[in-house]
Design a protein around this motif. Sequence first.
Motif, PDB file in Angstrom:
ATOM      1  N   ILE A 232       5.977  57.408  -8.395  1.00  0.00           N
ATOM      2  CA  ILE A 232       4.773  56.622  -8.104  1.00  0.00           C
ATOM      3  C   ILE A 232       4.650  55.461  -9.077  1.00  0.00           C
ATOM      4  O   ILE A 232       4.377  54.322  -8.692  1.00  0.00           O
ATOM      5  N   GLU A 233       4.880  55.743 -10.374  1.00  0.00           N
ATOM      6  CA  GLU A 233       4.761  54.693 -11.378  1.00  0.00           C
ATOM      7  C   GLU A 233       5.820  53.605 -11.168  1.00  0.00           C
ATOM      8  O   GLU A 233       5.537  52.410 -11.289  1.00  0.00           O
ATOM      9  N   ALA A 234       7.032  54.011 -10.815  1.00  0.00           N
ATOM     10  CA  ALA A 234       8.092  53.030 -10.550  1.00  0.00           C
ATOM     11  C   ALA A 234       7.745  52.173  -9.342  1.00  0.00           C
ATOM     12  O   ALA A 234       7.958  50.951  -9.339  1.00  0.00           O
ATOM     13  N   ALA A 235       7.205  52.803  -8.311  1.00  0.00           N
ATOM     14  CA  ALA A 235       6.835  52.066  -7.107  1.00  0.00           C
ATOM     15  C   ALA A 235       5.748  51.038  -7.391  1.00  0.00           C
ATOM     16  O   ALA A 235       5.749  49.932  -6.844  1.00  0.00           O
ATOM     17  N   GLU A 244       0.906  53.196   0.840  1.00  0.00           N
ATOM     18  CA  GLU A 244       1.181  54.013   2.025  1.00  0.00           C
ATOM     19  C   GLU A 244       2.671  54.309   2.152  1.00  0.00           C
ATOM     20  O   GLU A 244       3.075  55.431   2.495  1.00  0.00           O
ATOM     21  N   GLU A 245       3.512  53.319   1.839  1.00  0.00           N
ATOM     22  CA  GLU A 245       4.959  53.517   1.911  1.00  0.00           C
ATOM     23  C   GLU A 245       5.434  54.525   0.881  1.00  0.00           C
ATOM     24  O   GLU A 245       6.311  55.369   1.151  1.00  0.00           O
ATOM     25  N   THR A 246       4.869  54.469  -0.316  1.00  0.00           N
ATOM     26  CA  THR A 246       5.231  55.426  -1.365  1.00  0.00           C
ATOM     27  C   THR A 246       4.826  56.836  -0.974  1.00  0.00           C
ATOM     28  O   THR A 246       5.598  57.794  -1.137  1.00  0.00           O
ATOM     29  N   GLN A 247       3.618  56.979  -0.440  1.00  0.00           N
ATOM     30  CA  GLN A 247       3.142  58.296  -0.017  1.00  0.00           C
ATOM     31  C   GLN A 247       4.031  58.861   1.086  1.00  0.00           C
ATOM     32  O   GLN A 247       4.368  60.057   1.081  1.00  0.00           O
ATOM     33  N   LYS A 248       4.426  58.029   2.034  1.00  0.00           N
ATOM     34  CA  LYS A 248       5.288  58.479   3.126  1.00  0.00           C
ATOM     35  C   LYS A 248       6.646  58.925   2.590  1.00  0.00           C
ATOM     36  O   LYS A 248       7.200  59.944   3.018  1.00  0.00           O
ATOM     37  N   TYR A 249       7.186  58.171   1.628  1.00  0.00           N
ATOM     38  CA  TYR A 249       8.474  58.518   1.014  1.00  0.00           C
ATOM     39  C   TYR A 249       8.399  59.893   0.352  1.00  0.00           C
ATOM     40  O   TYR A 249       9.296  60.729   0.505  1.00  0.00           O
TER      41      TYR A 249
END
Length: 289
Positions: A232-235, A244-249
């Motif tokens: 999450i921090e890297a994203a 939303e893209e990070t959560q989906k990943y």
Amino acid sequence: MEYRTDLAIENPALTARETGYIKKQKQIDSDISVTEIEITTEEGKKAFNKPKGIYITMEVNGILDQKDGIKERAARALAEELKKMIPFDYYLKVLVVGLGNEKVTPDSLGPHTVDKVKITSHLFSMFECDGDWEMANVSGFNPSVTGVTGMETADLIEKVVSLTRPDVTIIIDSLAARNIERMSTTIQICDTGIDPGAGMGNRRKAISKETLGCKVVSIGVPTVIDSKTLIIEAAENISSWSEEETQKYLLNRDFEMIVTSTDIDEIIKDFSEIIANAINITLHPGIYS
């Protein structure tokens, strides 16, 4: 997005400028700084998701680099903060408890620290003393973990407290952080007790004044990070992904992993020495002053 962390200083409530807490900062020397966060209201308790009380974070630079005198300076700075929570007196009785599994390095801070604390309770029994002006009556206990003993750690501590009847119980435990750099720089102490495993979502029975019947002071060092937190921090910092893209990943992959530092052996050794020395200075002023 939700970060897993045990550290009050990393709580989103700080950056969101929530109400219900008081924050104070001071610089001890060029390498050591202290931040005190006092949660004072129900609003603050809800915002931080922590009990009302005092949370002190000490940040120390140069420990892994073995900077000149850094461990001794850190121990004395930590002792000054501990003395505010545990004032010494003639009759002081303290139980020092090391949480964690000694066979798992990132989780072994507690047992390694207790092993270095000067235990004196047997001397008081031997000489039938009710107190002393040079040292406190100190007992130590390493309860291991539920996965090893099959028993709830908090229940074991409650039983030992009933036997030793301390004025204060000091709990030492490994913590979870958001920032990997905090593993080699940060110590947190608080006067609200501890929820073992809370930072990693594996919450156990609380260890607090309410459960033990005596004051509880906890001391912890972050030794692990949830792998999702790193992603999450890297994203947020180095990618163009939306939330939303990070959560989906993350939802589409199994990232139930805990990450630690390659220097974890040295981190445990250094911080267990710093914390044990700080406890000894606080509880035995006639010996370690």
